[in-house]
Motif scaffolding. Sequence first.
Motif, short mmCIF file in Angstrom:
data_model
loop_
_atom_site.label_atom_id
_atom_site.label_comp_id
_atom_site.label_asym_id
_atom_site.label_seq_id
_atom_site.Cartn_x
_atom_site.Cartn_y
_atom_site.Cartn_z
N CYS A 43 0.44 3.98 -17.09
CA CYS A 43 1.00 3.13 -18.14
C CYS A 43 0.34 1.76 -18.16
CB CYS A 43 2.51 2.96 -17.94
SG CYS A 43 3.45 4.50 -17.99
N THR A 44 -0.15 1.29 -17.01
CA THR A 44 -0.72 -0.06 -16.92
C THR A 44 -2.14 0.00 -16.38
OG1 THR A 44 0.10 -0.42 -14.66
CG2 THR A 44 1.58 -1.01 -16.49
N ASN A 49 -0.49 3.23 -22.95
CA ASN A 49 0.87 2.68 -22.97
C ASN A 49 1.63 3.02 -24.25
OD1 ASN A 49 -0.45 1.04 -24.80
ND2 ASN A 49 0.25 -0.90 -23.93
N ASP A 75 2.93 5.26 -13.85
CA ASP A 75 2.09 4.54 -12.90
C ASP A 75 2.06 5.22 -11.54
OD1 ASP A 75 1.25 2.69 -14.69
OD2 ASP A 75 2.59 1.07 -14.03
N SER A 82 -3.22 -2.20 -14.31
CA SER A 82 -3.11 -2.58 -12.90
C SER A 82 -3.00 -1.34 -12.01
CB SER A 82 -1.89 -3.48 -12.68
OG SER A 82 -2.03 -4.69 -13.41
N VAL A 136 -3.43 -8.54 -14.85
CA VAL A 136 -4.24 -7.52 -14.21
C VAL A 136 -5.11 -8.15 -13.12
CG1 VAL A 136 -5.99 -5.74 -14.55
CG2 VAL A 136 -4.26 -6.14 -16.31
N TYR A 141 -1.63 -4.83 -23.90
CA TYR A 141 -1.16 -4.62 -22.53
C TYR A 141 -0.68 -5.97 -21.99
CZ TYR A 141 -3.22 0.03 -22.67
OH TYR A 141 -3.51 1.32 -23.00
N ASP A 142 0.64 -6.15 -22.00
CA ASP A 142 1.22 -7.42 -21.56
C ASP A 142 1.44 -7.37 -20.05
OD1 ASP A 142 1.42 -8.79 -24.05
OD2 ASP A 142 3.07 -7.47 -24.59
N GLU A 143 0.37 -7.61 -19.32
CA GLU A 143 0.45 -7.59 -17.86
C GLU A 143 -0.64 -8.48 -17.29
OE1 GLU A 143 -1.28 -4.03 -15.97
OE2 GLU A 143 -1.39 -3.14 -18.00
N VAL A 152 -5.55 5.37 -19.06
CA VAL A 152 -4.43 4.45 -19.22
C VAL A 152 -4.00 4.53 -20.68
CG1 VAL A 152 -3.62 2.07 -19.06
CG2 VAL A 152 -5.34 2.93 -17.44
N LEU A 187 -5.56 -7.61 -23.74
CA LEU A 187 -4.62 -8.10 -22.73
C LEU A 187 -3.80 -9.22 -23.34
CD1 LEU A 187 -6.64 -8.31 -19.40
CD2 LEU A 187 -5.00 -6.57 -20.11
#
Length: 913
Positions: free
Chosen positions: A55-56, A36, A44, A58, A82, A78-80, A34, A108
């Motif tokens: 890229c993520t 980004n 992805d 997740s 998960v 990583y702004d997600e 991974v 995160l």
Amino acid sequence: MRPTRTTVLLTAGLVTLLGVPAAVAAEAPTTLYVNNYAGSSCSDGGPGSQAVPFCTISAAAKAAAPGQTVRIKTGKTYDEAVTVNSSGAPGKPVTFVADGPVGNPVILGKEALTISGASHVVIRDLYANGGIRISRSVDVELERIRTVSPTTGASLVIGDASTDVRVSRAVLYGDTRIEGGAQRTVLGRNEIHGDKHEPLAVVDAPGTVITNNSVSLGCGTAVSLSGGSTGSAVFNNVISAKNLSVPCDAAPGRGGIAVSQSAADGTRSDYNLIAGDFQAGQVYKWGGAAYQDQAAFHAATGQGGRDIVAPSSGEAGTKAVDSADATAPGVLLTDSKGYPVADDPRVPNTGKDGGYLDRGAREAQDWLQSVRLELDQPWAPAGTTVKATATAVSAWSGPLTYHFSFGDGSAPVVTKERTATHVYSAPCACTATVTAYNDAGLKDSAGAQAKVTAPGPLTAGFTSKPFLPTAEDPRAYVAPLTVEVDPRNSAAPWPVQQVDVDFGDGAKERVSALDPVRHAYAQPGEYKVSVILKDAKGATSTVVRTVQVAYAASGYVAVDPFRALDTRTAGAPIQAGTATPVTLPIVYYSSGPSHTAGATAAVLNVTVTGATQDTHLNVWPSGQPRPATSNVNVRAGGTSSNTVTVPIGADGKVLAQLNSGQGHVVVDFVGYYQPNTGHRFDPITPARLADTRTAGGALGGGQTRTVKVAGVRTIPPDATAVALNLTSTGATTQTHVIAYPDPKRRPATSNLNPEPGKDKSNQVIVPVGPDGTITLYNNAGSTDLVVDAVGYYRDSGLGAFFTPVAPKRLADTRTTGKLAPGMTTTVSGLPADAVGAALNVTATDTSDAGFLTVHGYGTARTDASSLNTRPGDTVPNHVITPVGDGKVSIWNSWGGSNHVITDLLGYFTYTRP
């Protein structure tokens, strides 16, 4: 008596009460990536390879299969949100790890990490800003994670019947909750910082193990077990109550360990350390009863027999050392930082069965506080035995192992001794190092420089070069004619202890090291410089060389003109036969290298007024003999001015002296030349830029006139300053004229002093003002002005550097015969590579009014004038002119015959001499 290490078996702590499955050997897993970062070619929908990573996180979590490792690139957040619901297999977990430098976690953003319905999952080195939620999951391991409490709820929640979840070596900010039927959760070697009432709360979670954690408590209860949390274990923890400026409310109070009646069945607690002020609450609550001290608690419950309760949280660190139970459920033999269990020899082993495991998340270690390396012969010839000595200070003063490396490619020396010897076989500038290790594997290093020389006799040598101001240190004062003598090229097999330098002008210096020394000479010339060395063995050696001292090639820096001297308002008139010093102040600006701290020469406008006799003024560098030249010639009672370019003396001064009589002197500072800064010069064939006789009319008193200079004729648009010959004619009264760049800021100086009935000239260097213009101002009456350009300065392009010289006479027709009207004389004596020169040209014994034109030898003459001659007057003028083949030509107009005197002030070259 302290038991030996062989008799204390810490390995028993690896076996947990709950039978957590041990890892088994597995085949090397395939790896997913991974990344980004921009430019990573991530997708992805891709394979998750190193060439085309996800890229993520997740996307990788959805794709991961049993036995695979997901490597997550660190360095960017990583702004997600998960969610991990992957399932590995026994011995083949799905593993998520950081891909970056050691100690750099995966970060995160504000969203939570959710592990839901997953099994056999390992997550390491993760920083979860939004917290972590684990539900309906089996065999999950979190290691070296860090959580931050979200806006609502706990930072770590393990629940919904999750089983066999292990959290180790983590830093948990915010409350931690284990709930909802979770079973066999193990928390070990974690640092838990609660921000609400229950830093660690276990509710309806049987078989929970809480071992070797450090819990920081504000208000409420540090560790609480309630509901059906039976069969749990609380061992070896350190609970520290924070010092609060405001006491806890009575309702939450402050408590150490609380186990409800419903959770007490089969639950055990011991070897915990509880430190701090618990006056507002209770240290223990067990089965519905409260206990304020350890003795009462143990007597009533049989628990906590080896607990320690301290009144101050500051005692937690010392009392925790070597006092835990190494056989407690969930024990880990490396701490929260990965350091192994260590036995502090200063502390009795009071742990179970004489063990030396520490309580809490961290193990006290024998930290190496400092290491130093010394060489008995840091400077010696090859073949000399060099002894290296290490000095190490450790917290416990325990035994150390030393690895000595001598930096020449030889094998390291590993020893328990603090010293090692070595013989260098060849000269080198080597760095010897030592690394000290203690029994815990902790280490620290130090180095020392070894100068290994070639065997042989001491032989003195040196190099010399001008020492100049630099752009890196633009404001340091550097006197002109400063020379650096550097003896470091001497052949010195043993340390040099004394260096004596004789600079050849009477100055001497002694230093104790083989380092460069600097000296400012008073005047240029050749000097016999000697260097005498004496080494540690008593040997001496001398070298003598001739050093050429000369002014350095420099760039021009214009300043806002200011008055440096005016004897009319300060001091008395200057007298003939007496040299008057003129101090040239160092001028600093708010930014950039614009200053005079390292100037080689100054550009001045010098005015003589009120002279009692016909006379002339000399200006020359302080500290040097008065030259047989002149700068300003004046009639008795008259006023005359001239531009003067003159080297600056080592003391920052120039000298001025009248040849006869007395008079007042006014000195205006208009610019300077300095090495490694300033603008370069381009001479041009003299070009007329303005003549008020044909355009605009005479300039009246108090009036100004704007003249376009940049982008006109052969002057480029980016010129920063122009060299001009300024001539007045037809003046109606005595006045003064100022040439300056900014029409809104007229300086209180002058450039030219017109008189009725006399054509007068003066050369000026003026910075270019707004829109490529300069401004001319006439003080009184009216006068016509003629402006001829002779060169320009700018930052870009080739450009020439200026090398000042002590004022020097090049030619004098009084010894060779007058210059007749219409005739040309050639003046030689300039360097062959000179492209321009700064001269002082004087016309005397003039028979009729006219003018002289100075131009480069071999170039066409123009109609521009360099100075205007007058019968009965001696007229000087500063002249910047092109040069050809080391010569200049001086043409006399058809007005009358003249004697012409030419003095050299400096020259321009495209390359530095």
